[in-house]
Design a protein around this motif. Structure first.
Motif, mmCIF file in Angstrom:
data_model
loop_
_atom_site.group_PDB
_atom_site.id
_atom_site.type_symbol
_atom_site.label_atom_id
_atom_site.label_comp_id
_atom_site.label_asym_id
_atom_site.label_seq_id
_atom_site.Cartn_x
_atom_site.Cartn_y
_atom_site.Cartn_z
ATOM 1 N N ILE A 84 70.563 62.250 -6.857
ATOM 2 C CA ILE A 84 70.320 63.394 -5.971
ATOM 3 C C ILE A 84 69.452 62.922 -4.807
ATOM 4 O O ILE A 84 68.403 62.303 -5.013
ATOM 5 C CB ILE A 84 69.624 64.545 -6.710
ATOM 6 N N ILE A 85 69.897 63.215 -3.597
ATOM 7 C CA ILE A 85 69.217 62.731 -2.390
ATOM 8 C C ILE A 85 69.003 63.885 -1.415
ATOM 9 O O ILE A 85 69.879 64.746 -1.242
ATOM 10 C CB ILE A 85 70.046 61.617 -1.711
ATOM 11 N N ALA A 86 67.834 63.898 -0.780
ATOM 12 C CA ALA A 86 67.562 64.833 0.313
ATOM 13 C C ALA A 86 67.740 64.080 1.630
ATOM 14 O O ALA A 86 67.116 63.042 1.843
ATOM 15 C CB ALA A 86 66.150 65.383 0.199
ATOM 16 N N HIS A 87 68.610 64.619 2.490
ATOM 17 C CA HIS A 87 68.865 63.999 3.798
ATOM 18 C C HIS A 87 68.127 64.817 4.859
ATOM 19 O O HIS A 87 68.510 65.942 5.183
ATOM 20 C CB HIS A 87 70.364 63.971 4.085
ATOM 21 N N VAL A 88 67.063 64.237 5.380
ATOM 22 C CA VAL A 88 66.229 64.923 6.374
ATOM 23 C C VAL A 88 66.128 64.031 7.607
ATOM 24 O O VAL A 88 65.650 62.896 7.523
ATOM 25 C CB VAL A 88 64.814 65.204 5.826
ATOM 26 N N GLY A 89 66.568 64.537 8.752
ATOM 27 C CA GLY A 89 66.582 63.705 9.947
ATOM 28 C C GLY A 89 67.475 62.505 9.711
ATOM 29 O O GLY A 89 68.645 62.648 9.354
ATOM 30 N N ASP A 90 66.924 61.308 9.882
ATOM 31 C CA ASP A 90 67.697 60.104 9.620
ATOM 32 C C ASP A 90 67.278 59.444 8.304
ATOM 33 O O ASP A 90 67.557 58.277 8.055
ATOM 34 C CB ASP A 90 67.544 59.102 10.771
ATOM 35 N N ARG A 91 66.590 60.218 7.433
ATOM 36 C CA ARG A 91 66.034 59.672 6.203
ATOM 37 C C ARG A 91 66.794 60.182 4.971
ATOM 38 O O ARG A 91 67.185 61.352 4.920
ATOM 39 C CB ARG A 91 64.548 60.024 6.095
ATOM 40 N N TYR A 92 66.948 59.285 4.008
ATOM 41 C CA TYR A 92 67.604 59.632 2.742
ATOM 42 C C TYR A 92 66.592 59.432 1.624
ATOM 43 O O TYR A 92 66.272 58.305 1.243
ATOM 44 C CB TYR A 92 68.833 58.751 2.510
ATOM 45 N N ILE A 93 66.044 60.535 1.111
ATOM 46 C CA ILE A 93 64.953 60.485 0.146
ATOM 47 C C ILE A 93 65.500 60.731 -1.254
ATOM 48 O O ILE A 93 66.161 61.746 -1.514
ATOM 49 C CB ILE A 93 63.882 61.538 0.490
ATOM 50 N N ASP A 140 64.302 68.569 10.983
ATOM 51 C CA ASP A 140 63.598 67.348 10.602
ATOM 52 C C ASP A 140 62.169 67.715 10.223
ATOM 53 O O ASP A 140 61.291 67.870 11.083
ATOM 54 C CB ASP A 140 63.614 66.351 11.767
ATOM 55 N N ILE A 141 61.943 67.878 8.918
ATOM 56 C CA ILE A 141 60.622 68.230 8.418
ATOM 57 C C ILE A 141 60.189 67.176 7.400
ATOM 58 O O ILE A 141 61.017 66.452 6.850
ATOM 59 C CB ILE A 141 60.619 69.627 7.758
ATOM 60 N N GLN A 142 58.886 67.083 7.154
ATOM 61 C CA GLN A 142 58.413 66.137 6.147
ATOM 62 C C GLN A 142 58.307 66.853 4.807
ATOM 63 O O GLN A 142 57.622 67.854 4.660
ATOM 64 C CB GLN A 142 57.053 65.547 6.514
ATOM 65 N N LEU A 143 58.984 66.314 3.810
ATOM 66 C CA LEU A 143 58.966 66.904 2.480
ATOM 67 C C LEU A 143 57.764 66.424 1.696
ATOM 68 O O LEU A 143 57.201 65.353 1.963
ATOM 69 C CB LEU A 143 60.240 66.527 1.720
ATOM 70 N N GLY A 144 57.386 67.223 0.703
ATOM 71 C CA GLY A 144 56.294 66.823 -0.169
ATOM 72 C C GLY A 144 56.586 65.503 -0.867
ATOM 73 O O GLY A 144 55.672 64.701 -1.106
#
Length: 266
Positions: A184-193, A222-226
């Motif tokens: 499971i991945i969160a895609h935020v902006g250009d980031r894959y967390i 584009d937000i910063q996740l915890g």
């Protein structure tokens, strides 16, 4: 959201098969080598023409060749058949394996009752994805989309600092056999967390795989996740930053062993 699982998601693609003119002595040797008690029988075009099992060899009159003792009327499955439907067929017909074929009846894989059990055990993954998605929507007040696709392993940022060596070994085996569940991945902006599946993703990284199957929760803003802040605090930026615990077992395994030990001491 209900995500249906399919035979192609759980079948083994590395299938040992035999030909009609294979000797039954060779089949016995293959059983010893592989630990399997049956094999699909294919012709020169790799089309399934039968199946041979230990029962055929032991209960039928002895013959030299596979074609003389194999079962010809074989029940097969297609990759897009649901695992629920395949399970029903296997249960009603009292069979332990189904060859999986394409439109031309060519062998693509095989699915066993063990694979079916695994498919039902692991069906919590879509629920986990949906829970994460809804939680993020509530916390950040956004609408998110969910996709399933392959993601470049080098683009993924982990968010966990430790994994267990024994479970890493198990996930590596699953990836090599094509059996692993998506991460499971969160895609935020250009980031894959990476949200869930650190053992699987680390195994993919160490195996040198370029891509990994993933449920991807897409954020429009584009937000910063915890998760990112936590990873920053731990100094986790890549899979090289994850510590592999060699001396301890995974907590679930340790718990099971503890229970068994207590039962023996009663």
């Amino acid at each position: 959201m209900i995500v249906k699982s399919f035979v192609e998601d759980y079948m083994s693609v590395d299938v040992t098969s035999v030909k009609p003119n294979t000797s039954n002595e060779k089949v016995f040797d293959l059983m010893k080598e592989t630990g399997h008690d049956g094999f699909p029988v294919v012709d020169e075009e790799y089309k399934v023409v039968g199946i041979i099992t230990a029962f055929d060899l032991l209960l039928k009159d002895w013959s030299e060749l596979v074609k003389d003792v194999m079962t010809s009327n074989v029940i097969v499955a297609r990759g897009k058949m649901s695992t629920d439907d395949a399970s029903r067929v296997m249960f009603r017909k009292a069979i332990s394996r189904l060859p999986v074929v394409d439109e031309q009846n060519k062998l693509r894989g095989i699915i066993t009752n063990t694979d079916m059990l695994r498919s039902h055990i692991e069906r919590t993954t879509p629920n986990k994805v949906e829970t994460f998605k809804k939680s993020m929507e509530v916390i950040y007040g956004v609408n998110l989309t969910l996709k399933r696709k392959f993601i470049d392993v080098d683009l993924i940022r982990p968010s966990q600092d430790e994994i267990y060596a024994d479970e890493l070994e198990g996930r590596s085996y699953e990836l090599e056999k094509g059996l692993a569940e998506p991460v499971i991945i969160a895609h935020v902006g250009d980031r894959y967390i990476l949200v869930d599946g650190h053992h699987r993703a680390t195994a993919a990284f160490k195996l040198g795989l370029k891509e990994i199957d993933a449920y991807v929760v897409e954020f429009e803003d584009d937000i910063q996740l915890g998760l990112e802040r936590t990873a920053d605090d731990m100094g986790i930026h890549s899979f090289d930053d994850i510590s592999i615990i060699e001396e301890d077992r995974h907590p679930l395994i340790a718990l099971t062993e503890t229970i068994q030990s207590k039962q023996k001491n009663k």
